[in-house]
Design an enzyme around this catalytic site. Structure first.
Site, PDB file in Angstrom:
ATOM      1  N   PRO A 150       0.561  -1.202   0.017  1.00  0.00           N
ATOM      2  CA  PRO A 150       0.059   0.010   0.217  1.00  0.00           C
ATOM      3  C   PRO A 150       0.768   1.201   0.184  1.00  0.00           C
ATOM      4  O   PRO A 150       1.835   1.597   0.679  1.00  0.00           O
ATOM      5  CB  PRO A 150      -0.914  -0.190   1.260  1.00  0.00           C
ATOM      6  CG  PRO A 150      -0.145  -1.373   2.238  1.00  0.00           C
ATOM      7  CD  PRO A 150       0.438  -2.007   1.096  1.00  0.00           C
ATOM      8  N   ASN A 151       0.429   2.180  -0.784  1.00  0.00           N
ATOM      9  CA  ASN A 151       0.869   3.594  -0.877  1.00  0.00           C
ATOM     10  C   ASN A 151       2.072   3.873  -1.618  1.00  0.00           C
ATOM     11  O   ASN A 151       2.616   4.870  -2.076  1.00  0.00           O
ATOM     12  CB  ASN A 151       0.995   4.230   0.590  1.00  0.00           C
ATOM     13  CG  ASN A 151      -0.191   4.255   1.284  1.00  0.00           C
ATOM     14  OD1 ASN A 151      -1.194   4.878   0.718  1.00  0.00           O
ATOM     15  ND2 ASN A 151      -0.420   3.743   2.296  1.00  0.00           N
ATOM     16  N   ARG A 162       5.417  11.974  -3.468  1.00  0.00           N
ATOM     17  CA  ARG A 162       5.426  12.354  -2.154  1.00  0.00           C
ATOM     18  C   ARG A 162       6.763  11.911  -1.257  1.00  0.00           C
ATOM     19  O   ARG A 162       7.204  10.826  -1.619  1.00  0.00           O
ATOM     20  CB  ARG A 162       4.328  11.664  -1.385  1.00  0.00           C
ATOM     21  CG  ARG A 162       2.947  12.099  -2.021  1.00  0.00           C
ATOM     22  CD  ARG A 162       2.050  13.402  -1.206  1.00  0.00           C
ATOM     23  NE  ARG A 162       0.665  13.492  -1.614  1.00  0.00           N
ATOM     24  CZ  ARG A 162       0.246  13.972  -2.993  1.00  0.00           C
ATOM     25  NH1 ARG A 162       1.131  14.233  -3.918  1.00  0.00           N
ATOM     26  NH2 ARG A 162      -0.832  14.178  -3.048  1.00  0.00           N
ATOM     27  N   TYR A 193      11.736   8.318   0.452  1.00  0.00           N
ATOM     28  CA  TYR A 193      11.527   7.197  -0.381  1.00  0.00           C
ATOM     29  C   TYR A 193      12.094   7.341  -1.567  1.00  0.00           C
ATOM     30  O   TYR A 193      11.895   6.526  -2.715  1.00  0.00           O
ATOM     31  CB  TYR A 193       9.837   6.812  -0.450  1.00  0.00           C
ATOM     32  CG  TYR A 193       9.269   6.433   0.577  1.00  0.00           C
ATOM     33  CD1 TYR A 193       9.914   5.254   1.569  1.00  0.00           C
ATOM     34  CD2 TYR A 193       8.183   7.173   1.364  1.00  0.00           C
ATOM     35  CE1 TYR A 193       9.019   4.890   2.739  1.00  0.00           C
ATOM     36  CE2 TYR A 193       7.791   6.937   2.444  1.00  0.00           C
ATOM     37  CZ  TYR A 193       8.090   5.775   3.192  1.00  0.00           C
ATOM     38  OH  TYR A 193       7.576   5.375   4.177  1.00  0.00           O
ATOM     39  N   ASN A 200       8.036  -5.715  -1.478  1.00  0.00           N
ATOM     40  CA  ASN A 200       7.987  -4.695  -0.417  1.00  0.00           C
ATOM     41  C   ASN A 200       6.465  -4.615  -0.077  1.00  0.00           C
ATOM     42  O   ASN A 200       5.815  -4.026  -0.547  1.00  0.00           O
ATOM     43  CB  ASN A 200       8.478  -3.399  -1.246  1.00  0.00           C
ATOM     44  CG  ASN A 200       8.617  -2.141  -0.166  1.00  0.00           C
ATOM     45  OD1 ASN A 200       7.983  -2.463   1.012  1.00  0.00           O
ATOM     46  ND2 ASN A 200       9.095  -1.065  -0.531  1.00  0.00           N
ATOM     47  N   ALA A 259       3.429  -1.185   4.722  1.00  0.00           N
ATOM     48  CA  ALA A 259       2.910  -1.084   5.826  1.00  0.00           C
ATOM     49  C   ALA A 259       2.382  -2.529   6.237  1.00  0.00           C
ATOM     50  O   ALA A 259       2.480  -2.816   7.572  1.00  0.00           O
ATOM     51  CB  ALA A 259       1.957  -0.052   6.016  1.00  0.00           C
ATOM     52  N   GLU A 287      12.485  -9.839   0.624  1.00  0.00           N
ATOM     53  CA  GLU A 287      11.987  -8.713   1.274  1.00  0.00           C
ATOM     54  C   GLU A 287      12.698  -7.530   1.012  1.00  0.00           C
ATOM     55  O   GLU A 287      13.981  -7.301   1.206  1.00  0.00           O
ATOM     56  CB  GLU A 287      11.751  -8.906   2.764  1.00  0.00           C
ATOM     57  CG  GLU A 287      11.138  -7.627   3.510  1.00  0.00           C
ATOM     58  CD  GLU A 287      10.946  -8.090   4.935  1.00  0.00           C
ATOM     59  OE1 GLU A 287      11.010  -9.066   5.196  1.00  0.00           O
ATOM     60  OE2 GLU A 287      10.601  -7.029   5.610  1.00  0.00           O
ATOM     61  N   HIS A 329      12.724  -2.939   1.301  1.00  0.00           N
ATOM     62  CA  HIS A 329      12.427  -1.758   1.879  1.00  0.00           C
ATOM     63  C   HIS A 329      13.212  -0.586   1.246  1.00  0.00           C
ATOM     64  O   HIS A 329      14.369  -0.730   1.401  1.00  0.00           O
ATOM     65  CB  HIS A 329      12.273  -1.788   3.416  1.00  0.00           C
ATOM     66  CG  HIS A 329      11.441  -2.801   3.954  1.00  0.00           C
ATOM     67  ND1 HIS A 329       9.991  -2.829   3.839  1.00  0.00           N
ATOM     68  CD2 HIS A 329      11.879  -3.838   4.657  1.00  0.00           C
ATOM     69  CE1 HIS A 329       9.576  -3.777   4.441  1.00  0.00           C
ATOM     70  NE2 HIS A 329      10.712  -4.613   4.583  1.00  0.00           N
ATOM     71  N   ARG A 339      14.258   3.873  11.861  1.00  0.00           N
ATOM     72  CA  ARG A 339      13.029   4.851  11.924  1.00  0.00           C
ATOM     73  C   ARG A 339      11.911   4.753  13.305  1.00  0.00           C
ATOM     74  O   ARG A 339      12.826   4.164  14.297  1.00  0.00           O
ATOM     75  CB  ARG A 339      12.093   4.661  10.649  1.00  0.00           C
ATOM     76  CG  ARG A 339      12.731   5.050   9.335  1.00  0.00           C
ATOM     77  CD  ARG A 339      12.031   4.583   8.040  1.00  0.00           C
ATOM     78  NE  ARG A 339      10.779   5.519   8.194  1.00  0.00           N
ATOM     79  CZ  ARG A 339       9.759   5.388   7.191  1.00  0.00           C
ATOM     80  NH1 ARG A 339       9.907   4.501   6.263  1.00  0.00           N
ATOM     81  NH2 ARG A 339       8.810   6.496   7.341  1.00  0.00           N
TER      82      ARG A 339
HETATM   83  O1  CA2 Z   1      10.719   1.642   3.414  1.00  0.00           O
HETATM   84  C1  CA2 Z   1       9.810   0.872   2.804  1.00  0.00           C
HETATM   85  O2  CA2 Z   1      10.071   0.489   1.660  1.00  0.00           O
HETATM   86  C2  CA2 Z   1       8.626   0.703   3.518  1.00  0.00           C
HETATM   87  O3  CA2 Z   1       8.194  -0.614   3.076  1.00  0.00           O
HETATM   88  C3  CA2 Z   1       7.686   1.795   2.881  1.00  0.00           C
HETATM   89  C4  CA2 Z   1       6.400   1.634   3.826  1.00  0.00           C
HETATM   90  C5  CA2 Z   1       6.491   1.904   5.287  1.00  0.00           C
HETATM   91  O4  CA2 Z   1       5.101   1.574   5.839  1.00  0.00           O
HETATM   92  C6  CA2 Z   1       7.489   0.716   5.656  1.00  0.00           C
HETATM   93  O5  CA2 Z   1       7.590   0.677   6.998  1.00  0.00           O
HETATM   94  C7  CA2 Z   1       8.810   0.664   4.872  1.00  0.00           C
HETATM   95  C8  CA2 Z   1       5.472   3.126   3.358  1.00  0.00           C
HETATM   96  C9  CA2 Z   1       5.266   3.003   1.781  1.00  0.00           C
HETATM   97  C10 CA2 Z   1       4.641   4.393   1.471  1.00  0.00           C
HETATM   98  O6  CA2 Z   1       4.660   4.882   0.334  1.00  0.00           O
HETATM   99  C11 CA2 Z   1       4.921   5.932   0.222  1.00  0.00           C
HETATM  100  C12 CA2 Z   1       5.699   6.249  -1.037  1.00  0.00           C
HETATM  101  C13 CA2 Z   1       5.586   7.670  -1.465  1.00  0.00           C
HETATM  102  C14 CA2 Z   1       4.891   8.794  -0.745  1.00  0.00           C
HETATM  103  C15 CA2 Z   1       4.352   8.277   0.460  1.00  0.00           C
HETATM  104  C16 CA2 Z   1       4.397   7.017   1.008  1.00  0.00           C
END
Ligand code: CA2
Length: 162
Positions: free
Chosen positions: A25-26, A33, A38, A90, A93, A114, A116, A123
């Site tokens: 997700p996201n 963003r 990221y 990946n 969340a 996996e 990230h 974090r």
């Molecule tokens: O660091 C990573 O790749 C994460 O898997 C990203 C997740 C986070 O919940 C994990 O703890 C670590 C969040 C993905 C959200 O992706 C976004 C990308 C651009 C802007 C906002 C959110």
């Protein structure tokens, strides 16, 4: 790229080994963003780079992103019947919450790495625990989009050529 599979239809006459890249997700927001966390690459550009990396050695790389846990579980289950040899994931969340996605990966027994983008250990403390790491072949975090390329290189070294 959102809720879609980026791949050519498998050709049964000339079936290449397949690697599936799953994004949780996201991650469809990548590049738009929070670039300080990221990075600036979009999911589409990450997919294109991995697709080219696979094509160079005759491997089909397919990518799928969903914001829905059930859709990700369904995609993992389909991967087994499609003969996918390796998964790069990946879980975003869902890394920290999804027993359902972990169970799906364990059930299909397709080896996976996996990935990230950020260093989840530097974090918030809730990001330190992953439901996937102990059953993954390996874990890469904190290297941004380069992590996907490194994961793919490792996967390519581990799959059986046809
Ligand atoms: O660091 C990573 O790749 C994460 O898997 C990203 C997740 C986070 O919940 C994990 O703890 C670590 C969040 C993905 C959200 O992706 C976004 C990308 C651009 C802007 C906002 C959110």
């Amino acid at each position: 790229m959102s809720k879609q599979t980026r791949t050519k239809k498998p050709d049964p006459q000339n079936s290449k080994p397949r690697i599936l890249v799953l994004h949780g997700p996201n991650l469809n927001l990548l590049g738009a963003r929070e670039p300080e966390i990221y990075g600036r690459n979009t999911l589409e550009s990450i997919h294109r780079a991995m697709e080219a990396q696979g094509r160079a050695v005759g491997v089909q790389v397919e990518s799928y992103q969903s914001n829905s846990e059930g859709e990700l579980v369904d995609r993992v289950q389909s991967a087994a019947s499609e003969g996918v040899q390796f998964i790069i994931i990946n879980p975003a969340a869902y890394t920290h919450t999804s027993i359902a996605l972990r169970d799906a990966l364990a059930a299909v027994a397709i080896p996976f790495i996996e990935v990230h983008l950020s260093n989840i250990h530097s974090r918030e403390s809730f990001r330190k625990h992953s439901y996937f790491s102990d059953i993954a072949v390996g874990v890469i975090c904190g290297l941004g989009s380069e992590g996907y390329e490194l994961a793919l290189a490792a996967a390519l070294a581990r799959i059986n050529p046809t």
